[in-house]
Write an enzyme that holds these catalytic residues in place. Structure first.
Site, PDB file in Angstrom:
ATOM      1  N   GLY A  29       0.821  -1.207   0.000  1.00 17.88           N
ATOM      2  CA  GLY A  29       0.000   0.000   0.000  1.00 17.88           C
ATOM      3  C   GLY A  29       0.851   1.251   0.000  1.00 17.88           C
ATOM      4  O   GLY A  29       2.080   1.206   0.072  1.00 17.88           O
ATOM      5  N   THR A  31       1.150   3.623   2.249  1.00 17.98           N
ATOM      6  CA  THR A  31       1.863   3.952   3.487  1.00 17.98           C
ATOM      7  C   THR A  31       3.078   3.052   3.642  1.00 17.98           C
ATOM      8  O   THR A  31       4.186   3.517   3.973  1.00 17.98           O
ATOM      9  CB  THR A  31       0.921   3.803   4.708  1.00 17.98           C
ATOM     10  OG1 THR A  31      -0.348   4.397   4.400  1.00 17.98           O
ATOM     11  CG2 THR A  31       1.512   4.478   5.936  1.00 17.98           C
ATOM     12  N   ASP A  83       2.688  -3.040   8.235  1.00 22.44           N
ATOM     13  CA  ASP A  83       1.714  -2.959   7.149  1.00 22.44           C
ATOM     14  C   ASP A  83       0.766  -1.789   7.409  1.00 22.44           C
ATOM     15  O   ASP A  83       0.689  -1.276   8.535  1.00 22.44           O
ATOM     16  CB  ASP A  83       0.934  -4.277   7.068  1.00 22.44           C
ATOM     17  CG  ASP A  83       0.349  -4.542   5.690  1.00 22.44           C
ATOM     18  OD1 ASP A  83       0.312  -3.614   4.858  1.00 22.44           O
ATOM     19  OD2 ASP A  83      -0.080  -5.678   5.444  1.00 22.44           O
ATOM     20  N   ALA A  85      -3.327  -0.059   6.874  1.00 25.47           N
ATOM     21  CA  ALA A  85      -4.711  -0.513   7.112  1.00 25.47           C
ATOM     22  C   ALA A  85      -5.661   0.528   6.540  1.00 25.47           C
ATOM     23  O   ALA A  85      -5.292   1.684   6.334  1.00 25.47           O
ATOM     24  CB  ALA A  85      -4.974  -0.696   8.605  1.00 25.47           C
ATOM     25  N   GLY A  99      -6.082  -2.598  -1.357  1.00 22.55           N
ATOM     26  CA  GLY A  99      -5.295  -2.909  -2.566  1.00 22.55           C
ATOM     27  C   GLY A  99      -5.472  -4.353  -3.010  1.00 22.55           C
ATOM     28  O   GLY A  99      -4.785  -4.797  -3.941  1.00 22.55           O
ATOM     29  N   GLU A 105      -1.226 -10.637   2.947  1.00 24.24           N
ATOM     30  CA  GLU A 105      -0.904  -9.857   4.159  1.00 24.24           C
ATOM     31  C   GLU A 105      -1.238 -10.647   5.416  1.00 24.24           C
ATOM     32  O   GLU A 105      -0.504 -10.618   6.402  1.00 24.24           O
ATOM     33  CB  GLU A 105      -1.666  -8.526   4.138  1.00 24.24           C
ATOM     34  CG  GLU A 105      -1.161  -7.569   3.066  1.00 24.24           C
ATOM     35  CD  GLU A 105      -1.993  -6.311   2.936  1.00 24.24           C
ATOM     36  OE1 GLU A 105      -1.449  -5.295   2.495  1.00 24.24           O
ATOM     37  OE2 GLU A 105      -3.201  -6.338   3.274  1.00 24.24           O
ATOM     38  N   LYS A 123      -7.673   7.040   9.287  1.00 25.13           N
ATOM     39  CA  LYS A 123      -8.055   5.619   9.289  1.00 25.13           C
ATOM     40  C   LYS A 123      -8.723   5.186  10.598  1.00 25.13           C
ATOM     41  O   LYS A 123      -9.205   4.075  10.703  1.00 25.13           O
ATOM     42  CB  LYS A 123      -6.808   4.751   9.042  1.00 25.13           C
ATOM     43  CG  LYS A 123      -6.020   5.087   7.779  1.00 25.13           C
ATOM     44  CD  LYS A 123      -6.740   4.676   6.538  1.00 25.13           C
ATOM     45  CE  LYS A 123      -5.986   4.882   5.252  1.00 25.13           C
ATOM     46  NZ  LYS A 123      -4.805   4.099   5.076  1.00 25.13           N
TER      47      LYS A 123
HETATM   48  C1  A5P Z   1      -3.525  -3.711   0.706  1.00 25.32           C
HETATM   49  O1  A5P Z   1      -4.416  -4.606   0.132  1.00 25.32           O
HETATM   50  C2  A5P Z   1      -4.122  -3.112   1.919  1.00 25.32           C
HETATM   51  O2  A5P Z   1      -4.424  -4.004   2.942  1.00 25.32           O
HETATM   52  C3  A5P Z   1      -3.327  -1.950   2.455  1.00 25.32           C
HETATM   53  O3  A5P Z   1      -2.416  -2.341   3.431  1.00 25.32           O
HETATM   54  C4  A5P Z   1      -4.292  -0.973   2.997  1.00 25.32           C
HETATM   55  O4  A5P Z   1      -5.281  -0.787   2.022  1.00 25.32           O
HETATM   56  C5  A5P Z   1      -3.640   0.358   3.361  1.00 25.32           C
HETATM   57  O5  A5P Z   1      -3.229   0.974   2.186  1.00 25.32           O
HETATM   58  P1  A5P Z   1      -2.766   2.491   2.166  1.00 25.32           P
HETATM   59  O6  A5P Z   1      -1.573   2.598   3.024  1.00 25.32           O
HETATM   60  O7  A5P Z   1      -2.461   2.739   0.712  1.00 25.32           O
HETATM   61  O8  A5P Z   1      -3.916   3.318   2.644  1.00 25.32           O
END
Ligand code: A5P
Length: 226
Positions: A29, A31, A83, A85, A99, A105, A123
Protein backbone atom coordinates in the site's frame (compact mmCIF):
# COMPACT_ATOMS: atom_id res chain seq x y z
CA UNK A 1 0.50 18.49 6.51
CA UNK A 2 -0.18 16.50 3.33
CA UNK A 3 -1.55 12.97 3.48
CA UNK A 4 1.71 11.65 1.99
CA UNK A 5 3.74 13.45 4.64
CA UNK A 6 1.63 11.85 7.39
CA UNK A 7 2.13 8.42 5.82
CA UNK A 8 5.87 9.04 5.58
CA UNK A 9 6.01 10.05 9.24
CA UNK A 10 4.07 6.96 10.36
CA UNK A 11 6.41 4.77 8.32
CA UNK A 12 9.53 6.33 9.79
CA UNK A 13 8.15 6.15 13.33
CA UNK A 14 7.70 2.38 12.87
CA UNK A 15 11.46 1.95 12.42
CA UNK A 16 11.99 2.06 16.17
CA UNK A 17 10.07 -1.22 16.45
CA UNK A 18 12.55 -3.07 14.23
CA UNK A 19 15.15 -5.47 15.58
CA UNK A 20 18.82 -4.85 14.83
CA UNK A 21 18.71 -7.63 12.22
CA UNK A 22 16.36 -10.35 11.02
CA UNK A 23 13.37 -11.04 8.82
CA UNK A 24 10.74 -8.34 8.29
CA UNK A 25 7.26 -8.71 6.83
CA UNK A 26 6.77 -5.99 4.23
CA UNK A 27 3.17 -4.88 3.82
CA UNK A 28 1.43 -3.42 0.79
CA UNK A 29 0.00 0.00 0.00
CA UNK A 30 0.85 3.67 -0.19
CA UNK A 31 1.86 3.95 3.49
CA UNK A 32 3.98 0.82 3.52
CA UNK A 33 5.75 2.07 0.42
CA UNK A 34 7.45 4.71 2.59
CA UNK A 35 8.38 2.00 5.10
CA UNK A 36 9.96 -0.25 2.47
CA UNK A 37 11.98 2.69 1.15
CA UNK A 38 13.16 3.43 4.70
CA UNK A 39 14.18 -0.21 5.24
CA UNK A 40 16.13 0.00 1.98
CA UNK A 41 18.07 2.94 3.44
CA UNK A 42 18.85 0.92 6.58
CA UNK A 43 20.03 -2.04 4.48
CA UNK A 44 22.29 0.21 2.46
CA UNK A 45 23.61 1.51 5.78
CA UNK A 46 24.61 -2.04 6.79
CA UNK A 47 21.60 -3.51 8.63
CA UNK A 48 21.17 -7.23 7.97
CA UNK A 49 17.48 -7.43 7.11
CA UNK A 50 15.66 -9.85 4.87
CA UNK A 51 12.11 -9.18 3.70
CA UNK A 52 8.98 -11.20 3.07
CA UNK A 53 6.85 -9.08 0.73
CA UNK A 54 3.05 -9.34 0.88
CA UNK A 55 2.46 -8.61 -2.82
CA UNK A 56 4.12 -8.61 -6.19
CA UNK A 57 4.18 -4.79 -6.04
CA UNK A 58 5.95 -4.79 -2.67
CA UNK A 59 8.41 -7.42 -3.89
CA UNK A 60 9.30 -5.22 -6.88
CA UNK A 61 9.69 -2.14 -4.72
CA UNK A 62 11.77 -3.96 -2.09
CA UNK A 63 14.02 -5.39 -4.81
CA UNK A 64 14.53 -1.94 -6.27
CA UNK A 65 15.48 -0.71 -2.78
CA UNK A 66 18.11 -3.44 -2.47
CA UNK A 67 16.40 -5.40 0.35
CA UNK A 68 17.32 -9.12 0.29
CA UNK A 69 14.08 -11.09 0.01
CA UNK A 70 13.01 -14.58 1.00
CA UNK A 71 11.10 -16.87 -1.35
CA UNK A 72 7.29 -16.73 -1.32
CA UNK A 73 7.08 -20.37 -0.26
CA UNK A 74 8.30 -19.89 3.33
CA UNK A 75 8.71 -21.08 6.01
CA UNK A 76 9.68 -17.73 7.50
CA UNK A 77 10.81 -16.66 10.94
CA UNK A 78 9.47 -13.11 10.82
CA UNK A 79 10.43 -10.82 13.71
CA UNK A 80 8.18 -7.91 12.82
CA UNK A 81 5.64 -7.27 10.06
CA UNK A 82 4.83 -3.65 9.21
CA UNK A 83 1.71 -2.96 7.15
CA UNK A 84 -0.95 -0.33 6.53
CA UNK A 85 -4.71 -0.51 7.11
CA UNK A 86 -7.92 1.00 5.77
CA UNK A 87 -9.72 1.24 9.11
CA UNK A 88 -8.56 0.85 12.71
CA UNK A 89 -11.06 0.39 15.56
CA UNK A 90 -10.42 1.42 19.19
CA UNK A 91 -9.61 -2.24 20.02
CA UNK A 92 -7.04 -2.24 17.17
CA UNK A 93 -9.07 -4.45 14.88
CA UNK A 94 -8.60 -3.60 11.24
CA UNK A 95 -10.12 -3.59 7.79
CA UNK A 96 -7.45 -4.21 5.16
CA UNK A 97 -7.46 -5.12 1.50
CA UNK A 98 -7.99 -1.75 -0.15
CA UNK A 99 -5.29 -2.91 -2.57
CA UNK A 100 -6.62 -6.46 -2.75
CA UNK A 101 -3.52 -7.89 -1.03
CA UNK A 102 -5.15 -8.92 2.25
CA UNK A 103 -4.80 -12.68 1.87
CA UNK A 104 -1.02 -12.55 1.49
CA UNK A 105 -0.90 -9.86 4.16
CA UNK A 106 -2.76 -12.13 6.56
CA UNK A 107 -0.48 -15.09 5.85
CA UNK A 108 2.59 -12.95 6.53
CA UNK A 109 1.13 -11.24 9.61
CA UNK A 110 0.21 -14.64 11.02
CA UNK A 111 3.84 -15.76 10.66
CA UNK A 112 5.21 -12.65 12.39
CA UNK A 113 6.08 -12.42 16.08
CA UNK A 114 4.87 -8.80 16.15
CA UNK A 115 2.60 -6.78 13.92
CA UNK A 116 2.99 -3.02 13.61
CA UNK A 117 0.36 -1.08 11.66
CA UNK A 118 1.11 2.33 10.18
CA UNK A 119 -1.71 4.73 9.34
CA UNK A 120 -2.63 8.36 9.16
CA UNK A 121 -5.32 9.57 11.55
CA UNK A 122 -8.06 9.42 8.90
CA UNK A 123 -8.06 5.62 9.29
CA UNK A 124 -9.27 5.69 12.90
CA UNK A 125 -12.95 4.80 13.31
CA UNK A 126 -15.29 4.10 16.22
CA UNK A 127 -16.48 0.88 14.56
CA UNK A 128 -15.22 -1.17 11.63
CA UNK A 129 -17.36 -0.72 8.54
CA UNK A 130 -17.95 2.96 9.29
CA UNK A 131 -16.15 4.26 6.21
CA UNK A 132 -15.08 1.17 4.27
CA UNK A 133 -16.49 -2.00 2.78
CA UNK A 134 -14.99 -5.32 3.79
CA UNK A 135 -12.74 -6.65 0.98
CA UNK A 136 -13.02 -10.37 0.28
CA UNK A 137 -10.81 -12.52 -1.90
CA UNK A 138 -13.16 -14.85 -3.76
CA UNK A 139 -12.61 -17.78 -6.12
CA UNK A 140 -13.61 -16.88 -9.67
CA UNK A 141 -15.20 -20.32 -9.99
CA UNK A 142 -18.87 -19.91 -9.12
CA UNK A 143 -18.41 -16.31 -8.07
CA UNK A 144 -22.01 -15.38 -8.96
CA UNK A 145 -23.19 -18.04 -6.52
CA UNK A 146 -20.80 -16.69 -3.90
CA UNK A 147 -22.10 -13.15 -4.52
CA UNK A 148 -25.66 -14.41 -4.03
CA UNK A 149 -24.69 -16.02 -0.70
CA UNK A 150 -22.93 -12.84 0.39
CA UNK A 151 -26.15 -10.83 0.05
CA UNK A 152 -27.18 -12.31 3.42
CA UNK A 153 -24.45 -10.15 5.00
CA UNK A 154 -24.69 -6.87 3.06
CA UNK A 155 -24.24 -5.56 -0.45
CA UNK A 156 -21.39 -7.30 -2.26
CA UNK A 157 -19.77 -5.66 -5.26
CA UNK A 158 -17.24 -7.27 -7.58
CA UNK A 159 -14.20 -4.99 -7.79
CA UNK A 160 -13.57 -3.96 -11.40
CA UNK A 161 -10.64 -2.30 -13.13
CA UNK A 162 -11.33 -0.87 -16.58
CA UNK A 163 -14.56 -2.87 -16.67
CA UNK A 164 -12.89 -6.22 -15.93
CA UNK A 165 -12.72 -8.03 -12.59
CA UNK A 166 -9.61 -7.16 -10.61
CA UNK A 167 -7.49 -10.25 -9.97
CA UNK A 168 -5.46 -10.69 -6.81
CA UNK A 169 -1.84 -11.79 -7.01
CA UNK A 170 -3.20 -15.35 -6.67
CA UNK A 171 -5.57 -14.85 -9.63
CA UNK A 172 -8.75 -14.63 -7.56
CA UNK A 173 -11.49 -11.98 -7.66
CA UNK A 174 -11.93 -9.25 -5.06
CA UNK A 175 -15.43 -8.47 -3.75
CA UNK A 176 -16.17 -5.45 -1.56
CA UNK A 177 -18.94 -6.15 0.94
CA UNK A 178 -20.87 -3.09 2.19
CA UNK A 179 -21.96 -3.95 5.71
CA UNK A 180 -22.39 -0.66 7.52
CA UNK A 181 -20.95 -0.37 11.02
CA UNK A 182 -20.08 -3.76 12.48
CA UNK A 183 -21.15 -4.42 16.06
CA UNK A 184 -19.71 -7.96 15.97
CA UNK A 185 -16.91 -8.18 13.37
CA UNK A 186 -15.76 -11.57 14.68
CA UNK A 187 -19.18 -13.08 14.03
CA UNK A 188 -19.19 -11.77 10.49
CA UNK A 189 -15.64 -13.02 9.91
CA UNK A 190 -16.57 -16.48 11.12
CA UNK A 191 -19.70 -16.60 8.94
CA UNK A 192 -17.77 -15.44 5.88
CA UNK A 193 -15.08 -18.06 6.43
CA UNK A 194 -17.79 -20.72 6.50
CA UNK A 195 -18.80 -19.88 2.91
CA UNK A 196 -17.11 -22.02 0.26
CA UNK A 197 -15.61 -19.73 -2.38
CA UNK A 198 -14.34 -17.15 0.11
CA UNK A 199 -10.56 -17.38 0.18
CA UNK A 200 -9.97 -14.73 2.87
CA UNK A 201 -11.55 -11.68 4.41
CA UNK A 202 -10.09 -8.22 4.98
CA UNK A 203 -11.06 -8.33 8.66
CA UNK A 204 -7.86 -8.41 10.72
CA UNK A 205 -9.07 -9.08 14.24
CA UNK A 206 -6.74 -9.34 17.22
CA UNK A 207 -3.63 -9.17 15.06
CA UNK A 208 -2.17 -5.68 15.50
CA UNK A 209 0.22 -5.26 18.43
CA UNK A 210 0.91 -1.55 17.87
CA UNK A 211 -0.74 0.99 15.59
CA UNK A 212 1.43 3.98 14.74
CA UNK A 213 -0.84 6.93 13.91
CA UNK A 214 0.38 10.08 12.19
CA UNK A 215 -1.82 13.14 12.57
CA UNK A 216 -1.55 16.89 12.26
CA UNK A 217 -0.37 16.96 15.89
CA UNK A 218 2.39 14.40 15.38
CA UNK A 219 2.84 10.69 16.04
CA UNK A 220 1.07 8.62 18.64
CA UNK A 221 1.08 4.91 19.27
CA UNK A 222 -1.88 2.74 20.19
CA UNK A 223 -0.82 -0.45 21.94
CA UNK A 224 -2.98 -3.57 22.20
CA UNK A 225 -4.37 -4.10 25.67
CA UNK A 226 -3.59 -0.60 26.91
C1 A5P B 1 -3.52 -3.71 0.71
O1 A5P B 1 -4.42 -4.61 0.13
C2 A5P B 1 -4.12 -3.11 1.92
O2 A5P B 1 -4.42 -4.00 2.94
C3 A5P B 1 -3.33 -1.95 2.45
O3 A5P B 1 -2.42 -2.34 3.43
C4 A5P B 1 -4.29 -0.97 3.00
O4 A5P B 1 -5.28 -0.79 2.02
C5 A5P B 1 -3.64 0.36 3.36
O5 A5P B 1 -3.23 0.97 2.19
P1 A5P B 1 -2.77 2.49 2.17
O6 A5P B 1 -1.57 2.60 3.02
O7 A5P B 1 -2.46 2.74 0.71
O8 A5P B 1 -3.92 3.32 2.64
Amino acid sequence: MSSDEMKRQAARAALRHLPEAGVLGLGTGSTTRFFIEAVGELVRGGRAYQGVPTSIDSRRLAESCGIPLLADDGPWQIEVCVDGADEVSPSLDLIKGGGGAHTREKVVSNAAKRNIIIVDATKLVARLGQTRKVPLEVLSFGYQTTLAALRAFGAPELRLVNGAPLRSDAGNFIVDLATGELAEPAQLDQALHALPGIVETGLFLGRADVVVVAGADGIRELVRGR
